[in-house]
Each structure stands twice: as C-alpha cells, then as structure tokens.
Motif scaffolding. Structure first.
Motif, short mmCIF file in Angstrom:
data_model
loop_
_atom_site.label_atom_id
_atom_site.label_comp_id
_atom_site.label_asym_id
_atom_site.label_seq_id
_atom_site.Cartn_x
_atom_site.Cartn_y
_atom_site.Cartn_z
N ILE A 69 0.83 -1.20 0.00
CA ILE A 69 0.00 0.00 0.00
C ILE A 69 0.87 1.25 0.00
N SER A 72 3.10 1.32 -3.65
CA SER A 72 2.36 1.38 -4.91
C SER A 72 2.22 2.79 -5.48
N PRO A 73 1.87 3.81 -4.69
CA PRO A 73 1.78 5.15 -5.27
C PRO A 73 3.12 5.69 -5.77
N LEU A 74 4.22 5.23 -5.19
CA LEU A 74 5.54 5.71 -5.61
C LEU A 74 5.90 5.26 -7.03
N THR A 76 4.09 5.41 -9.61
CA THR A 76 3.61 6.40 -10.57
C THR A 76 4.56 7.59 -10.70
N LEU A 77 5.47 7.76 -9.76
CA LEU A 77 6.40 8.88 -9.79
C LEU A 77 7.66 8.61 -10.62
#
Length: 93
Positions: A69, A72-74, A76-77
């Motif tokens: 969790i 996962s957003p990292l 996209t960077l």
C-alpha cells in the motif's frame, strides 16, 4: 503462486523483454530480471521467517500488505525516461 502461474508470468516477461530490447540490452535486462527474482526469493524467505518468529502467522502478511500500500503510489512517480520502454513504433527499430 503455483508453478504454472510462475511459468506464465516468466514467459510473458521474456516475451515483452525480447520485443522491447535487442542484443546486449536484452542480455542486461534478462540478467537484472533473474538477479532481482533470486534476491527476492532469498530475502523474502529470511524476512518472512523472522517476522513469523516475532509475530506469528499473520505478521508477514500484514507487513507485506502495508508495504504494498505504501510503495504502490511511488511507482507512478518514476519518470518514463528511467523506465526505458519505447512509446511508439519508431522507437522499436
């Protein structure tokens, strides 16, 4: 994953690699891919055993879920230039 799932995943990955990379680049990507799989299998076993000894059956799954969790957003960077995947047919040639 089961052995058949692993075989399908590896076949797909090698197909994509061979389409995108050629020659020495393909060898480098293949070596890196196999190395990361090996390191992941070894470290996962060690860390999973350690977490199991500390917190029982549920702790390794909880830690893995929280890490997924958070990380996962990292993904996209990551800039497209670092990934090295061509975005058009012209770049394949």
């Amino acid at each position: 994953p089961s052995s058949s799932q692993l075989v399908r995943m590896l076949t797909l990955a090698y197909s994509i690699f061979s389409k995108i990379y050629k020659g020495d680049d393909l060898n480098k990507v293949n070596t890196f891919f196999k190395s990361t799989i090996g390191i992941g299998q070894i470290s996962g076993l060690l860390f999973g055993t350690f977490l199991f000894m500390i917190g029982g059956f549920a702790l390794p799954y909880f830690v893995y879920g929280v890490l997924n969790i958070l990380i996962s957003p990292l993904v996209t960077l990551i800039p497209d230039d670092l990934v090295g995947i061509p975005h058009s047919e012209k770049e394949y040639k």
